[in-house]
Write a protein that holds these residues in place. Structure first.
Motif, PDB file in Angstrom:
ATOM      1  N   THR A  49       0.446  -1.408  -0.235  1.00 20.73           N
ATOM      2  CA  THR A  49      -0.339   0.105  -0.050  1.00 20.73           C
ATOM      3  C   THR A  49       0.828   1.124  -0.431  1.00 20.73           C
ATOM      4  O   THR A  49       0.787   2.123  -0.786  1.00 20.73           O
ATOM      5  N   GLN A  91      -7.641   0.910  -0.657  1.00 23.13           N
ATOM      6  CA  GLN A  91      -7.466  -0.577   0.049  1.00 23.13           C
ATOM      7  C   GLN A  91      -8.819  -0.085   1.172  1.00 23.13           C
ATOM      8  O   GLN A  91      -9.969  -1.300   1.384  1.00 23.13           O
ATOM      9  N   ASP A 177      -6.053  -1.389  -4.859  1.00 23.43           N
ATOM     10  CA  ASP A 177      -5.587  -2.472  -3.979  1.00 23.43           C
ATOM     11  C   ASP A 177      -7.055  -3.317  -2.708  1.00 23.43           C
ATOM     12  O   ASP A 177      -7.703  -2.953  -2.616  1.00 23.43           O
TER      13      ASP A 177
ATOM     14  N   GLY B 138      -1.809  -2.500   6.339  1.00 25.68           N
ATOM     15  CA  GLY B 138      -4.410  -3.155   6.764  1.00 25.68           C
ATOM     16  C   GLY B 138      -3.763  -4.437   7.594  1.00 25.68           C
ATOM     17  O   GLY B 138      -4.656  -4.547   8.517  1.00 25.68           O
TER      18      GLY B 138
HETATM   19 MG   LIG Z   1      -1.432  -2.682   1.971  1.00 29.68          MG
END
Ligand SMILES: [Mg+2]
Ligand SMILES: Nc1ncnc2c1ncn2[C@@H]1O[C@H](COP(=O)(O)OP(=O)(O)OP(=O)(O)O)[C@@H](O)[C@H]1O
Ligand SMILES: Nc1ncnc2c1ncn2[C@@H]1O[C@H](COP(=O)(O)OP(=O)(O)OP(=O)(O)O)[C@@H](O)[C@H]1O
Ligand SMILES: [Mg+2]
Lengths: 258, 241, 348, 385, 383
Positions: A49, A91, A177, B138
């Motif tokens: 990312t 994302q 993403d 994430g």
């Molecule tokens: Mg990511």
């Protein structure tokens, strides 16, 4: 992988970013050509990312360059890069929560038509924009919810809208993403088909970060592996997946069941 | 009664002026992992939130260990032994990873052994122990969210799409972790789109559509029955995982 | 995902030379750096004995400002509540404290003995804090609670609320100024080597430092601190973890108000005259201080207060007209250098 | 006959509400005293209308306009905040009616004056000149500290002007922003200006002209000016401020009014009645309000009940009348009432009768002598040019 | 037709439509419908503040830029005119020069603030503007030689705009609604007779219509602006600036443009205010309190609706002007002195004002306009 004669559309050269002592993307050089779909894989926290953020301008690089069609765009902000044809879906969902679904897409269409500065004409009079927006919504199966406020959409529906916004920008480079994360099984094929369709047009660059290996296998022309911020493997899907580093660091001791 | 830790009967819930749940009936057997399936927008997340007391219940009854929890404030529900990992993870991004964990351990000090177990499961947490949680990737945030829910022993775990965004290797580890929790007789309600994952772990299954439970049964039965899958979920679950 | 590139604070410089450490100072400890610069430059602009008097007085004034600003910084930093009624609570504290001194304990307050003075002052300060805290509890329930998370509405209701509080002060205490003679022990100055330092300012410094240490400890070291910081980000998640956030916030708000009340009592005794709107007198300084320091950072608030105190006195000596403009100018300059203030906490 | 309408438009709420309350009380008592409670003079009923300008100039303008246009008031009294009062003066000119502002700014009878202005309250020149007269003699050095705006600057200018003939000298002028609260820096400079001087055998003073409640004197006193042989001086003030002068024992100055200073039957009545009704002493502005009422009644008597603006102005100009402060005289040049001021010396005393609700040590301004108005040369400043 | 004028942004609630029409009529025919000077002053102030608040709403409601420096620009306009007249006499040339200089100064300051808003984020920006506005206020107070300090400046308007100038000889008939309702007790006929009055069409009335006309034009212009593609981008920035950038909008330019536009309009309104009020001081033009009042008008009216500006200004100014009279009536009814009497004493009007202040924020969380529209929608859905 066949050697491409044409110049790359997008290229990163020794792109690097440090957060304090931590090097999140470490001197990554890579070029992408039109008509290819590149999957980017790597463990959580590998820097995927962040790399996207550096390409699309959300983060400023500590070192290195980003080139679009040979032009150095490292110094430009995210808006200017989007203007030049870099499209990005996030994302973690990132939308205009209190506007309606259709207004969200209209904003993207208006940006592509470059009419954001028009203040003497009411927006409602631009039917063309509205119609185009509806078209993109239909592509992601959201036409039925056009008037709902985005905040009231379920998580999966927001993911779809995220994709629709990028489609509406009609960029040259598509950066997905994890587009299908959280999407229900019957919706996944719709989105994958969309991505395949873009790829078939042969004139776009598609970058796809994805953890689902079967998706990667079925779509990707090429796989790039990031690990600890470094580019550790790059090549044809079958070869890369079979490489020990992917098998160990990414897929775990036992390969994921197909 | 003793074998169901949580029972929902005819639960209806609203968000603002919208009616989201239209009569959910659900029973979770003690020590089993139940998977909740359904399309986007079916109401899975809302069901979990309703159990935690985060939405307005307009009808029906919720019982946890035989006692009604309808109208009970969220903190009290949590203290009765329910942990919840919401779909947006709810990381405190300004706090460090450590502070996130300290908060999660409502009992007081963190149990060292359990902490080791967690570090073993999710090594990045140890590595970024004193970093602001907001700067995690994430997937790392997802790990932290799960770690917070399991730092102390709980009776019931509600988990909303834990594998979303996790790399395959971690998903495997996570599955092992859930197995271990099951072995400790913790009941788990899991919302999950990754069918491989849920098939491996799930004992019973419920399928939601439009704010109602439309199917309940054993996971094994559903996994066999391709036609039923198509009917309930619109697609064979084997695809694209 | 946040796009703001965070600057390095942990990037530990391994070099140990004094020069190297000095060179790294602006980046690593901007608050110390700035304070040093601000304090040292004026030496060249005035006689050095004047500089000494002004510096000492300025730091003491900073301590007084800190007493008042810390409460606001606390409610903002921990609860993200922008309480513009803070000035009203300062006034309430001043009136409550003064009432103790003037009406209830005037005998002790006027007595020449230090012990007797303390008998008057300590309860007066406690009363100021307590009354302000009680009012804070009511205020939180009635005024603040419905607007958590919405800065704009907070600004409105707290300004509205402050109008009401100011009026109530007048209803209760009448609308005239009330003189509050300072107890004997706190009058006058200590003269050391020809330099006079008011005794009262010394008290302010002691109190300010004690409070600073206490607050730092609670916020950075205790679970309570963590909890409250978490609550700013998501009340819901804190509840999901099993904590009753409502009570917690109530307590913090009352704490912030108590600090305002304490600051008000101090300030009232400094002016020796209390007026209804005296609490708003320093609000701009308070606001400058909490921005300068980095919204919500107690440490930043402390350094910010010291900076404002010093700048006020130096500029007040060099060109009194510009004193007010100077602090604002300092703030804007600092923000251009470090957009989040000296010690950033909250990424808004 | 038609009643005579007085509109009292003043700042009953807002920053100066306390003053306005005193003025209102004073006006009421003054009319009561002058008409023996009948509210009637020269055959005309007196009607008193009161309006709250809330300390807001725009609102004050609207209210004054309303008073003239709709209530048909013959005279408007107020407002008390100088800035607010200044804003209302042009309206009197537009409507060609008399106005009696309550503010002290010199500009009211100076730059912003118009022919309809009559002022019974003191102006800042009177404050300044009386203080200069009280203090000044050869060998006296004074450093002044004042707020940096028209009021402070004018005051210091008048003070200097009045000081020169007495032989005293002003050696330093210090101006601070109106809302200053920290006086350390100023004190440093003031001390510096006086400390080294050798030509000040009769005394070194710091004289403050300060409006508002945070008084610099006490702060400067804390820094022990006596170390350098410096004494403090200031004008009189309202009682709450005098209470804080308790520590300034021996300080000298001149003031507008203190209820124990004047000796005359009117003052006796006012003080007695005020204590009886409010259990507190009358203050500065009570006396001013009282005098304003007396001036209006005296003017009406003189005009024989005629109330046209020109008749009233003619009656006011040159009017000599009795007040709690003794005889006053309104000079025709600028409509300013000339009046006695009181030279005082502060003495620390316990007093329980000043305020209704509290007692304690206060600085009583014991009268040294009354400075009659013919001893003071108050400049006329309304020459337009 | 109406749709085109309103840029397609209809009131979308019948009650709201009626209220707006009512306000429009009252303002358009104001001098003929209200006889008192106070009412006249209030109506003029309403017109001027509609500009101020609508411009503020553009920033606050549509773009989520919280600025406390709006009064600073208002003050620059007002002082620009006042100081120009003081320096160069009361001709229109001086006024034009004053407005011109004020506009340039405003634009420069707004540009700087706009750039600052780049550097620092939301709440920081708000507090910084607060401090900057305060510094400006303190500067105006300190430079009393030219600004008059706290005492302010009298504005000698050109004769054409003053009370002495007559557009027509004699008066034209007016009907004072205020008087009419006040005297209803005496019977309809009597009340009507009392209410009739002669309006002198003097320069002040002319000035009023200048203000009214400007307010109307500015309002319609803003209505068009917010419904244009430009306006939509502003809303996008309000919702999620980060994403708006990712869509290719250079949000910096948009934000700066909005800050400058709002500043220019506020400056203009300030100039009108100086000419209408004929007196300028910090209290009236630059105070923090005034700033909060503007914010309140914007919020009670309904942020991000523009119509809210009109309703908010009207409701607020009426309350501010007549609350004290209401209290006087109440106090007269109170039996005797005591706590209750002390609380409803007319001097205590601020207390009730403050309460109304707080309550209005609660009862109209979405503003009057938002609330009315929600009701209309609910009824619509119910059908
Ligand atoms: Mg990511
Ligand atoms: N703003 C930041 N400050 C400090 N560290 C950061 C910041 N942003 C990212 N990082 C760090 O950079 C690393 C890479 O993060 P990134 O989000 O790019 O990972 P990713 O490859 O996308 O992982 P995932 O698959 O989990 O999404 C992480 O270790 C993260 O902690
Ligand atoms: N705040 C809200 N306001 C209005 N409607 C909402 C809100 N939140 C959710 N909904 C609606 O409630 C329904 C159920 O949402 P929920 O998030 O429970 O779905 P889900 O089953 O978890 O879907 P997903 O798999 O996409 O996460 C959806 O139709 C959604 O649009
Ligand atoms: Mg969900």
């Amino acid at each position: 992988m066949s050697v491409q004669a044409a110049a790359p559309v997008l290229e990163t050269r020794e792109l690097t970013i440090r957060f304090g002592g931590h090097v999140a993307v470490d001197s990554v050089s890579c070029a992408f050509h039109a008509g290819t779909l590149t999957a980017i894989v790597g463990p959580n926290g590998a820097g995927k990312t962040t790399w996207f953020n550096l390409i699309s301008g959300q983060l400023r690089a500590s070192a290195g360059k980003v080139l679009l069609r040979g032009e150095d765009i490292t110094g430009l902000g995210p808006a200017a890069r989007a203007d030049k044809g870099l499209g990005r879906a996030f994302q973690l969902t990132n939308l205009f929560p209190n506007l309606s679904v259709q207004e969200n897409v209209r904003l993207a269409v208006a940006s592509r038509h470059r009419i954001g500065h028009v203040f003497w004409q009411t927006a409602a009079r631009r039917r063309d924009i509205a119609e185009a927006a509806t078209g993109y919504l239909a592509q992601v199966n959201l036409a039925g919810r056009a008037d709902a406020a985005v905040a009231s959409l379920s998580h999966g529906d927001q993911r779809k809208l995220e994709v629709a916004l990028m489609l509406a920008l009609e960029p040259e480079v598509f950066m997905f993403d994890e587009p299908t994360a959280g999407m229900s099984v019957d919706e996944v094929p719709v989105i994958l088909e969309l991505i395949a369709e873009i790829k078939r047009r042969q004139d776009k660059v598609v970058l796809l970060v994805e953890h689902k290996m079967d998706v990667v296998r079925s779509l990707a022309d090429r796989i790039v592996v990031l690990h600890n911020g470094q580019l550790v493997a790059d090549g044809e899907p079958a070869l890369v997946i079979a490489s020990p580093i992917v098998q160990e660091a990414y897929l775990g001791a036992t390969p994921a069941a197909a | 009664m003793a074998d169901n830790i949580l029972e929902l009967s005819d639960v209806c819930a609203d968000i603002d002026q919208y009616h989201i749940l239209h009569g959910v009936d659900l029973a979770l057997p003690r020590g089993e992992l139940t998977v909740l399936l359904g399309r986007n927008g079916a109401g899975k997340s809302t069901t979990l939130r309703t159990i935690m007391g985060l939405t307005k219940v307009t009808r029906g009854e919720l019982r946890f260990q035989g006692q009604s929890i309808r109208g009970v404030p969220t903190p009290a529900i949590a203290r009765r032994g329910i942990a919840f990992v919401p779909e947006h993870m709810g990381i405190f991004s300004l706090l460090s990873v450590r502070e996130n964990m300290v908060l999660a351990a409502i009992g007081g000090a963190m149990d060292e052994a359990r902490l080791d177990w967690i570090f073993n499961l999710f090594p990045p947490l140890k590595r970024f122990w004193d970093k602001p949680a907001g700067t995690l990737s994430g997937g790392q945030k997802q790990m932290l969210a799960i770690a917070r829910a399991v730092i102390e022993p709980r009776e019931l775990l509600l988990v909303d799409e834990p594998t979303k965004g996790l790399a395959p290797a971690i998903i495997n580890d996570l599955a092992d972790a859930f197995e271990e929790l099951k072995a400790q007789r913790v009941a788990i309600l899991l919302v999950e789109q990754n069918f491989n994952f849920s098939r491996r772990l799930g004992q019973s299954v419920a399928v939601m559509s439009d704010g109602r439970i439309v199917h309940r049964g054993r996971m094994a039965d559903l996994a066999e029955d391709e036609a039923l899958q198509r009917e309930l979920l619109g697609l064979g679950l084997g695809a694209h995982q | 995902m946040s796009a703001a590139p965070t600057s390095s604070s942990q990037a530990a410089a391994p070099r140990t030379g004094l020069l190297a450490r000095l060179r790294a100072l602006p980046e690593e400890r901007p608050h110390v750096f700035l304070l040093a610069v601000v304090a040292i430059v004026p030496i060249f602009l005035m006689p050095w004995s004047t500089w000494l008097v002004l510096t000492l007085s300025g730091l003491a004034m900073g301590a007084m400002v800190f007493l008042m600003a810390s409460g606001m910084s606390l409610t903002f930093g921990l609860m993200s509540v922008l309480n513009l009624a803070h000035g009203a609570f300062i006034s309430v504290g001043a009136f409550a404290g003064a009432s103790m001194l003037v009406y209830a304990l005037s005998g002790y307050a006027q007595s020449p003995s230090l012990a007797a003075n303390l008998v008057a002052i300590v309860p007066a300060f406690l009363a100021a804090a307590a009354v302000a805290a009680l009012l804070g509890v009511v205020f939180e329930r009635l005024v603040i609670r419905p607007v958590y998370g919405d800065h704009l509405k907070q600004i409105l209701v707290t300004v509205g609320g402050s109008i009401v509080i100011f009026e109530l002060i007048e209803v209760i205490w009448g609308h005239h100024d009330i003189p509050v003679p300072r107890p004997e022990a706190l009058r006058g100055a200590l003269v050391i080597g020809g330099i006079a330092i008011e005794k009262y300012r010394l008290l302010a410094v002691v109190l300010g430092l004690a409070l600073y240490a206490g607050l730092l400890w609670v916020i950075e070291r205790t679970r309570l601190g963590i909890l409250i910081r978490a609550g700013v980000e998501s009340r819901e998640m804190v509840e999901i973890h099993g904590y009753r956030i409502g009570l917690l916030f109530l307590a913090v708000f009352a704490g912030g108000c108590a600090l305002a009340g304490l600051g008000g009592a101090m300030w009232g005794l400094y002016r020796e005259m209390i007026t209804t709107h005296m609490g708003d007198e320093l609000m701009i300084s308070v606001i400058v201080v909490i921005i300068l320091g980095g919204l919500g950072s107690i440490r930043g608030c402390f350094y910010g207060a010291m900076l404002v105190g010093l700048v006020n006195l130096y500029v007040g000596f060099l060109e009194p007209r510009l004193a007010a403009v100077a602090t604002v100018g300092l703030m804007v300059a600092v923000l251009m250098w470090r957009p989040q203030g000296l010690i950033p906490v909250i990424k808004v | 006959a038609e009643p005579f309408r007085v509109a009292h438009v003043t700042d009953l709420s807002g920053a100066l509400a306390a003053y306005a309350q005193q003025l209102a009380t004073g006006m009421d008592m003054g009319f009561e005293y002058a008409t023996q409670g009948k509210m009637e003079v020269a055959g005309r009923k007196i009607e008193l209308i009161r309006k709250d300008s809330q300390g807001d100039p725009a609102r004050a303008r609207a209210l004054v306009e309303e008073a003239y246009a709709e209530d048909d008031a013959h005279i408007v009294v107020g407002p008390v905040a100088s800035g607010v009062a200044l804003a209302t003066l042009p309206i009197a000119e537009e409507y060609e009616r008399v106005i009696m502002p309550e503010g002290v700014a010199d500009a009211i009878t100076g730059a912003s004056w118009n022919r309809y202005v009559v002022r019974v309250g003191r102006n800042s020149s009177q404050d300044a000149v009386s203080n200069a007269v009280a203090l000044g003699k050869p060998g006296v050095c004074v450093a002044t500290i004042a707020q940096d705006y028209a009021f402070g600057r004018d005051g210091v200018a008048a003070y200097k002007q009045a000081m020169t003939p007495t032989g005293g000298q002003v050696v330093h002028e210090e101006y601070l922003p109106t809302d200053a609260t920290d006086f350390t820096a100023a004190a440093e400079r003031l001390f510096g200006s006086l400390r080294e001087r050798s030509d000040c055998a009769e005394g070194k003073y710091i004289f403050a002209i300060w409006a508002g409640s945070v008084n610099p004197l006490a702060r400067i006193q804390d820094l022990q000016p006596q170390r350098f042989g410096i004494k403090l001086a200031a004008g009189g003030n309202i009682l709450p401020v005098l209470a804080s002068y308790a520590d300034l024992e021996g300080m000298e100055g001149a003031g507008f009014y203190y209820f124990e200073s004047p000796a005359n039957p009117i003052n006796d009545w006012m003080v007695r009645e005020h204590f009886a009704r409010f259990k507190a002493a009358p203050d500065f502005f009570t006396a001013q309000g009282f005098s304003q009422a007396l001036a209006i009644v005296a003017a009406l008597e003189k005009s024989g009940g005629k109330s046209d603006a020109d008749d009233l102005l003619e009656a006011f100009h040159g009017l000599t009348f009795e007040t709690p402060k003794g005889t006053m005289q309104i000079r025709p040049e600028d409509g300013q009432a000339l009046q006695s001021m009181y030279h005082f010396r502060i003495k620390r005393e316990e007093r329980d009768n000043w305020f209704a609700d509290r007692k304690g040590p206060v600085g009583v301004p014991e009268m040294v002598r009354e400075i009659k108005f013919d001893e003071m040369d108050i400049p006329v400043r309304n020459k337009k040019g | 037709m109406l749709d085109a004028i309103l840029s397609g942004d209809r009131p979308r609630s019948r009650v709201l439509g009626v209220l707006l029409a009512l306000i429009f009529v009252c303002l358009a025919a104001g001098p003929f419908l209200f006889s008192g000077t106070r009412a006249f002053a209030m109506l003029g102030t309403i017109c001027i503040f509609i500009i101020v608040v609508a411009a503020y709403d553009l920033m606050l409601g549509y773009t989520h830029i919280v600025s406390f420096a709006h009064t600073m620009f208002f003050g620059i306009g007002a002082y620009g005119v006042a100081m120009a007249i003081a320096a160069w006499g009361n001709g229109f040339g001086a006024i034009a020069a004053g407005v011109g200089i004020a506009l340039v100064l405003s634009m420069v300051l707004a540009l700087l603030l706009g750039l600052l808003s780049l550097r620092v984020k939301a709440i920081f920006f708000a507090l910084v503007t607060l401090a900057v506005a305060f510094a400006f206020l303190s500067l105006v107070n300190q430079l009393y030689h030219v600004t008059g300090g706290e005492d302010g400046l009298r504005v000698q308007v050109p004769r054409v705009l003053g009370p002495a100038y007559r557009l027509v000889e004699g008066g034209v008939p007016g009907f004072g609604l205020d008087v009419f309702f006040a005297n209803l007790g005496a019977g309809l006929g009597e009340a009507a007779r009392q209410a009739a009055f002669e309006l002198r069409l003097n320069g002040r009335v002319l000035m009023y219509y200048v203000a009214f006309g400007t307010a109307l034009l500015v309002f319609l212009f803003l209505l068009r602006l917010v419904n244009s593609p430009f306006g939509k981008v502003l809303q996008a920035i309000r919702e999620n600036e980060f994403r708006a950038q990712a869509l290719g909008y250079r949000t910096v330019l948009y934000r700066t443009a909005v800050v400058i536009l709002a500043a220019v309009l506020a400056t203009l309104a300030g100039a009108l205010f100086a000419l209408f009020n004929r007196y300028v001081n910090p209290e009236n033009t630059l105070n923090f309190e005034l700033m909060v009042f503007i914010l309140l008008m914007c919020v009670i009216g309904g942020m991000g609706t523009l119509y809210g500006a009109v309703l908010g200004v009207a409701a607020f100014l009426v309350a501010q002007n007549y609350l004290q009279d209401l209290l006087r009536v109440l106090a007269a009814r109170m039996p005797d002195a005591g706590w209750a009497a002390e609380l409803v004493a007319p001097e205590r009007w601020l207390l009730w004002f403050g309460l109304l202040f707080v309550l209005s924020v609660y009862f109209f969380p979405a503003g009057i306009v938002g609330q009315l529209r929600a009701r209309a929608r609910a009824r619509h859905d119910g059908d």
